[in-house]
Enzyme design. Structure first.
Site, PDB file in Angstrom:
ATOM      1  N   GLY B 101      16.415 -12.211  -7.120  1.00 19.38           N
ATOM      2  CA  GLY B 101      17.079 -10.992  -7.588  1.00 19.38           C
ATOM      3  C   GLY B 101      16.274  -9.792  -7.175  1.00 19.38           C
ATOM      4  O   GLY B 101      15.842  -8.998  -8.005  1.00 19.38           O
ATOM      5  N   ASP B 180      19.213  -9.659 -15.104  1.00 17.50           N
ATOM      6  CA  ASP B 180      20.353  -9.223 -15.907  1.00 17.50           C
ATOM      7  C   ASP B 180      20.270  -9.884 -17.277  1.00 17.50           C
ATOM      8  O   ASP B 180      20.244 -11.099 -17.363  1.00 17.50           O
ATOM      9  CB  ASP B 180      21.633  -9.656 -15.181  1.00 17.50           C
ATOM     10  CG  ASP B 180      22.866  -8.980 -15.733  1.00 17.50           C
ATOM     11  OD1 ASP B 180      23.866  -8.933 -15.013  1.00 17.50           O
ATOM     12  OD2 ASP B 180      22.831  -8.495 -16.877  1.00 17.50           O
TER      13      ASP B 180
END
Lengths: 472, 300
Positions: B101, B180
């Site tokens: 990510g 997230d």
């Protein structure tokens, strides 16, 4: 994916639509006991299922194992039945109980001892043993399930208790079996993302390896149960229409063969015999049962198609019976059931003999006809267009090739416009900040208050607050 | 103004000032100047190879569903079939440090200079953002000759395809920076650090390799610590041992998200774990007594 047949010695557990039957196979007489869906307390509330409810009660997987519990001398049969409505029932039957239930008239059903409610629908089950304690030589049976979310749980059969073992991310499990790797008990789980993961049991957080090679979803796996100590074999078939043989010790593919020479259909189920020399494959929507022999030729191992058997009806599930060295095939009605005996003489090639009549076979056929049970078309779930549900969707999200967003210069104007609007909004928000708000609130939401803002109208309150905590 | 001189200006500014729009005072004068020339470019792409890309053309929504079946990715059949020299590193050797990510690539390029001996790979699921990082690395390679050859980026779903790319025990470090949080309970399975995925990370990490997590959401940090502590194959590294690890400092200051947290005066929480030396005795043995949860306990 449905696992509707399981056997242990002379006992066969079969799931026919929404009813489960335990069959004792012997040469003289055959006895069948039905395993009812509901536990004893709620027997009175049993109703005949309506048509759509029958779908929910359909059996998705069954498994059978016999264990001699630590405190008893006789063996107890443990049957696990999982249904579409996510319920999962465990039945414990001893041999004597089986006799009495099957011979009573009218035939009574056996109620489950434990009913679990699984979080997702279970697609495959297997049994294994868990040690009762360190240094102890006693074991308890444990059921391991694979479900449609990609998770594998272990369930206790003696009292209520479960545990999450492992998870394949967002990929349904299509096959589960136990394997030996370096004398360690391992679980092999196959999924829709072409992977077969080998994890240790019970320390399932430790992954021994991945068997990668299939180019499409794996439909079924099976492990050879009776090989020598220092080797283990696993065989798998998949949507890429291949059968692959894997070495459980080195965790590599040994060889593979394409099934397209023998059939155009997708191989839906597979079984390997205990010695690892014969592999049987059945295909979706096809009456063919194909047998392969594992040929070893100076260290080169190949799978060679040896015999094909034309079944009288479409075969649905196939499983290997180790104690009688035969394959059990569950087919559609009216024939329903068939054995294939494997006669292996040392040195010579194996010969196969199909057995289509017998005491238990006839008993099952009569049962199916009498109760008008309709067996499913296929065990691979299909969508409305007739494609297997396991197939991954082909659509790509977004553009590809020459239309990718960063290759289109007209986006420059669009992006500039968006940035201008974004800045404008921020300015508006800053201007409208109410002076009564907390100091912390102001600091955390709009970081711009830390810098002197040339465009802010002279709201002296805001500017004064600025100076207080600019360099906090 | 030609595109090349545009990019020079942007590059100077981007290295000194935070990207992400600090205030209109810095950028509005040059913006007006650029406006008249932007549309006359007959370029086939917005950023040429070798130019430092501008973030505003590569923005994409931050939240996405990693468990979705609608995305198709290209991935190799097995790790030994992956050719790393095609798009990534000059010699065909696999990466050893992973930035899962990676977003706009701040940490990936910073680690390339901090760890010159290791090969850094950034993994990102969003297409536009991956393209931004790729262009950024190409521009940096061109500007600093010889450097940044060990940094690269890839568009993939690391939750599903990690075993396809990396062989057993092949990575030295994995970074999860500001993942997230997926606050809703039903979305917890989408979190990148979870009980199930930690087993996969333990598989690809070499013994004694490190797993770094950092986040600004306290609840997510507690989740990370709880799950990593519970997992038998990871043990926490104490603060004193992390004092001389440059990666921790990099993780706190070099990522774009960390700079945003600084601007908003938030807190950062980090935890670093070591993958234990795999030894059958140290992995806790399970028995019938302690194996099962009682049925009324909820599993996560």
């Amino acid at each position: 994916m449905k696992q509707l047949l399981s056997c242990d010695g002379n006992r066969i557990l079969v799931g026919l639509k929404d009813r489960a039957f335990l069959v004792m196979d012997s040469t003289s007489a055959s006895s069948i006991v039905e395993l009812s869906q509901f536990p004893e307390e709620s027997n009175v509330k049993q109703q005949q299922p309506r048509n759509d409810q029958a779908e929910l009660n359909d059996i998705t997987a069954v498994a059978l194992a016999s264990f001699a519990l630590p405190n008893s001398k006789t063996e107890t049969l443990f049957c696990a039945v999982a249904r579409y409505n996510k319920s999962f029932a465990v039945y414990a039957i001893s041999n004597d109980e089986f006799e009495s239930l099957s011979s009573s008239k009218p035939p009574t059903t056996k109620a489950p001892s434990i009913v679990y409610q699984a979080p997702k629908r279970i697609s495959c089950i297997t049994y294994t043993m868990l040690s009762s304690g360190p240094e102890l030589n006693e074991f308890i049976p444990v059921v391991i399930t694979g479900d449609l979310a990609g998770d594998s749980y272990a369930y206790n059969v003696l009292e209520k208790g479960h545990r999450l073992l492992l998870g394949h991310t967002a990929s349904m499990l299509t096959g589960i079996t136990m394997l030996k790797h370096n004398q360690q008990n391992c679980i092999a789980t196959a999924d829709r993302d072409e992977k077969i993961r080998i994890s240790r049991f019970p320390e399932s957080c430790l992954i021994e390896g991945y068997l990668l090679g299939h180019t499409k979803y794996v439909t079924a796996i099976d492990a050879a149960s009776g090989i020598a100590e220092n080797s283990s074999l696993l065989v798998s078939c998949g949507g890429d229409k291949t059968v692959r043989l894997w070495d459980g010790v080195k965790l590599q593919e040994i060889c593979h063969v394409s099934t397209e020479d023998t059939s155009d259909e997708i191989p839906s189920d597979i079984a390997i015999n205990a010695s690892g020399k014969t592999v049987a494959v059945i295909f979706d929507q096809s009456k063919l049962l194909q047998l392969y022999t594992v040929k070893r030729d100076n260290d080169v191992v190949t799978l060679v198609a040896s015999h094909s058997v034309e079944c009288p009806c479409h075969p649905l599930v196939i499983t290997y019976d180790a104690s009688n060295n035969r394959l059990l095939v569950l087919m559609r009605e009216p024939d329903c059931f068939m054995f294939v005996k494997i006669c292996q003489e040392s040195g010579a090639d194996a010969t196969f003999e199909t057995v289509e009549s017998g005491v238990s076979i006839t008993a099952l056929r009569d049962l199916v006809t009498k109760e008008s049970i309709l067996l499913p078309d296929t065990i691979l779930e299909k969508d409305k267009q007739g494609n297997p549900v396991l197939q991954k969707e082909i659509e790509t999200r977004g553009a590809s090739g020459e239309e990718v967003p960063w290759k289109r210069p007209e986006r420059i104007a669009v992006a500039k416009e968006k940035q201008r609007k974004r800045r404008q909004n921020r300015r508006e928000k800053n201007r409208q900040t109410k002076p009564k708000r907390d100091k912390e609130e102001q600091a955390s939401t709009t970081g711009y208050l830390t810098l002197p803002h040339p465009f802010t109208p002279s709201r002296s309150l805001i500017q004064k607050d600025n100076l207080d905590y600019t360099n906090s | 103004m030609s595109p090349i001189s545009n990019s020079k200006k942007r590059k100077e500014r981007s290295s000194s000032v935070d990207e992400g729009g600090n205030g209109p005072s810095h950028e509005s004068p040059s913006n007006h100047a650029n406006d008249d020339n932007g549309d006359n470019n007959a370029a086939t792409s917005i950023t040429h190879e070798g130019e430092m890309p501008q973030k505003k053309f590569y923005r994409q929504r931050a939240h996405c569903n990693p468990l979705s079946h609608n995305d198709t990715f290209e991935y190799p059949l097995r790790p030994d079939q992956m050719d790393w020299s095609l798009e990534h590193y000059p010699n065909n050797s696999a990466p050893t440090v992973l930035d899962v990510g990676c977003g706009f690539g701040g940490l990936t390029v910073a680690l390339a200079t901090i760890l010159p001996e290791e090969r850094i790979l950034g993994m990102e699921i969003r297409a536009k953002v991956t393209e931004y990082v790729r262009l950024r690395i190409v521009a940096l390679r061109k500007e600093h000759l010889g450097q940044y050859q060990n940094a690269s980026v890839m568009r993939t779903n690391s939750m599903k395809f990690l075993p396809n790319y990396f062989a057993k025990h092949s990575l030295q470090k994995i970074f999860f920076c500001f993942p997230d949080p997926h606050f809703k309970r039903k979305n917890h399975p989408r979190r990148i650090v979870s009980e199930r995925l930690l087993s996969e990370y333990a598989y690809v990490l070499a013994p004694n390799a490190k797993l770094y997590t950092i986040t600004d959401v306290k609840e997510l940090h507690d989740w990370h610590v709880e799950h990593c502590d519970k997992h038998p194959l990871f043990e926490r590294i104490s603060e004193s041992e992390l004092a001389d690890d440059p990666c921790v400092k990099a993780m706190q200051t070099e990522t774009e998200e960390s700079k945003k947290v600084d601007r908003n005066c938030g807190n950062k929480y980090y935890a670093v774990y070591r993958r234990i030396q795999q030894d059958p005795v140290t992995v806790q043995l399970w028995f019938a007594g302690n194996f099962f949860q009682k049925d009324d306990e909820k599993s996560e």
